[in-house]
Design a protein around this motif. Structure first.
Motif, short mmCIF file in Angstrom:
data_model
loop_
_atom_site.label_atom_id
_atom_site.label_comp_id
_atom_site.label_asym_id
_atom_site.label_seq_id
_atom_site.Cartn_x
_atom_site.Cartn_y
_atom_site.Cartn_z
N SER A 96 0.83 -1.20 0.00
CA SER A 96 0.00 0.00 0.00
C SER A 96 0.87 1.26 0.00
O SER A 96 0.57 2.23 -0.70
CB SER A 96 -0.95 0.01 1.20
OG SER A 96 -0.22 -0.03 2.41
N LEU A 97 1.96 1.25 0.76
CA LEU A 97 2.87 2.39 0.75
C LEU A 97 3.53 2.53 -0.61
O LEU A 97 3.65 3.64 -1.14
CB LEU A 97 3.94 2.24 1.84
CG LEU A 97 5.01 3.32 1.89
CD1 LEU A 97 4.39 4.69 2.14
CD2 LEU A 97 6.04 2.99 2.98
N HIS A 98 3.95 1.42 -1.18
CA HIS A 98 4.58 1.44 -2.50
C HIS A 98 3.64 2.03 -3.54
O HIS A 98 4.04 2.88 -4.34
CB HIS A 98 5.02 0.03 -2.91
CG HIS A 98 5.90 0.01 -4.10
ND1 HIS A 98 5.40 -0.03 -5.38
CD2 HIS A 98 7.25 0.04 -4.22
CE1 HIS A 98 6.40 -0.04 -6.24
NE2 HIS A 98 7.53 0.00 -5.55
N GLN A 99 2.38 1.61 -3.50
CA GLN A 99 1.39 2.13 -4.45
C GLN A 99 1.18 3.64 -4.24
O GLN A 99 1.12 4.41 -5.19
CB GLN A 99 0.06 1.40 -4.31
CG GLN A 99 -0.99 1.89 -5.27
CD GLN A 99 -2.31 1.15 -5.12
OE1 GLN A 99 -2.40 0.16 -4.39
NE2 GLN A 99 -3.33 1.62 -5.81
N HIS A 100 1.08 4.05 -2.97
CA HIS A 100 0.91 5.47 -2.66
C HIS A 100 2.09 6.29 -3.19
O HIS A 100 1.89 7.36 -3.79
CB HIS A 100 0.76 5.65 -1.15
CG HIS A 100 0.64 7.07 -0.71
ND1 HIS A 100 -0.50 7.82 -0.89
CD2 HIS A 100 1.56 7.90 -0.13
CE1 HIS A 100 -0.29 9.04 -0.43
NE2 HIS A 100 0.94 9.10 0.03
N LEU A 101 3.29 5.79 -3.01
CA LEU A 101 4.47 6.50 -3.48
C LEU A 101 4.55 6.54 -5.01
O LEU A 101 4.97 7.54 -5.59
CB LEU A 101 5.74 5.88 -2.89
CG LEU A 101 5.93 6.07 -1.39
CD1 LEU A 101 7.13 5.28 -0.90
CD2 LEU A 101 6.08 7.55 -1.04
N GLU A 102 4.13 5.45 -5.64
CA GLU A 102 4.07 5.42 -7.11
C GLU A 102 3.12 6.49 -7.63
O GLU A 102 3.44 7.22 -8.58
CB GLU A 102 3.63 4.04 -7.62
CG GLU A 102 4.71 3.02 -7.70
CD GLU A 102 5.67 3.21 -8.87
OE1 GLU A 102 5.49 4.13 -9.70
OE2 GLU A 102 6.62 2.43 -8.94
N GLU A 103 1.95 6.58 -7.00
CA GLU A 103 0.97 7.59 -7.40
C GLU A 103 1.52 9.00 -7.16
O GLU A 103 1.34 9.88 -7.99
CB GLU A 103 -0.34 7.39 -6.64
CG GLU A 103 -1.09 6.14 -7.05
CD GLU A 103 -2.23 5.78 -6.11
OE1 GLU A 103 -2.51 6.53 -5.14
OE2 GLU A 103 -2.84 4.71 -6.33
N PHE A 104 2.20 9.19 -6.05
CA PHE A 104 2.81 10.48 -5.75
C PHE A 104 3.88 10.82 -6.78
O PHE A 104 3.96 11.95 -7.25
CB PHE A 104 3.40 10.46 -4.34
CG PHE A 104 3.92 11.78 -3.88
CD1 PHE A 104 3.06 12.82 -3.55
CD2 PHE A 104 5.29 11.99 -3.78
CE1 PHE A 104 3.54 14.04 -3.14
CE2 PHE A 104 5.79 13.22 -3.36
CZ PHE A 104 4.91 14.24 -3.04
N LYS A 105 4.68 9.83 -7.17
CA LYS A 105 5.72 10.03 -8.19
C LYS A 105 5.08 10.46 -9.51
O LYS A 105 5.56 11.38 -10.17
CB LYS A 105 6.50 8.73 -8.36
CG LYS A 105 7.54 8.77 -9.45
CD LYS A 105 8.20 7.41 -9.62
CE LYS A 105 9.09 7.38 -10.85
NZ LYS A 105 9.67 6.04 -11.05
N GLN A 106 4.00 9.79 -9.88
CA GLN A 106 3.31 10.14 -11.13
C GLN A 106 2.72 11.54 -11.06
O GLN A 106 2.77 12.29 -12.03
CB GLN A 106 2.23 9.11 -11.44
CG GLN A 106 2.79 7.76 -11.83
CD GLN A 106 1.71 6.70 -11.95
OE1 GLN A 106 0.55 6.93 -11.68
NE2 GLN A 106 2.13 5.49 -12.31
#
Length: 103
Positions: free
Chosen positions: A84-94
């Motif tokens: 969930s953290l990885h997905q959140h960070l991916e979205e933030f990166k995008q």
């Protein structure tokens, strides 16, 4: 500034931030949840130690890639065990990428 002073200041900032977060939670829960000073200090210490571990990992990832700079991909690598953290960070990166492209 000495390294010890900076480290102590960082610990103080973490402790202050943790206490404010706990205050907000207590307020939102209408005082159903109460955080003792010991609990706040323990959460702050855990946060500080975890940040040291993450900082060390980030340095190692960059060195392994023969870089002197830590990148977003290094941060994502640190979050690999928390989907969930990885997905959140991916979205933030995008989101960051799209906002920098818009400029």
């Amino acid at each position: 500034m000495s390294k010890d002073f900076e480290e102590e200041r960082f610990k103080q900032v973490i402790h202050y931030t943790v206490s404010k977060i706990c205050e907000n939670i207590q307020h939102e829960q209408k005082d159903e949840i109460v955080f003792t000073k010991q609990t706040i200090a323990t959460i702050a210490e855990i946060t500080y130690r975890q940040s040291q571990i993450i900082a060390n990992d980030l340095e190692c990832f960059a060195q392994h890639a023969k870089r002197k700079r830590i990148t977003v991909d290094d941060v994502l690598l640190c979050a690999r065990r928390s989907p969930s953290l990885h997905q959140h960070l991916e979205e933030f990166k995008q989101k960051l990428a799209s906002s920098s492209n818009a400029k």
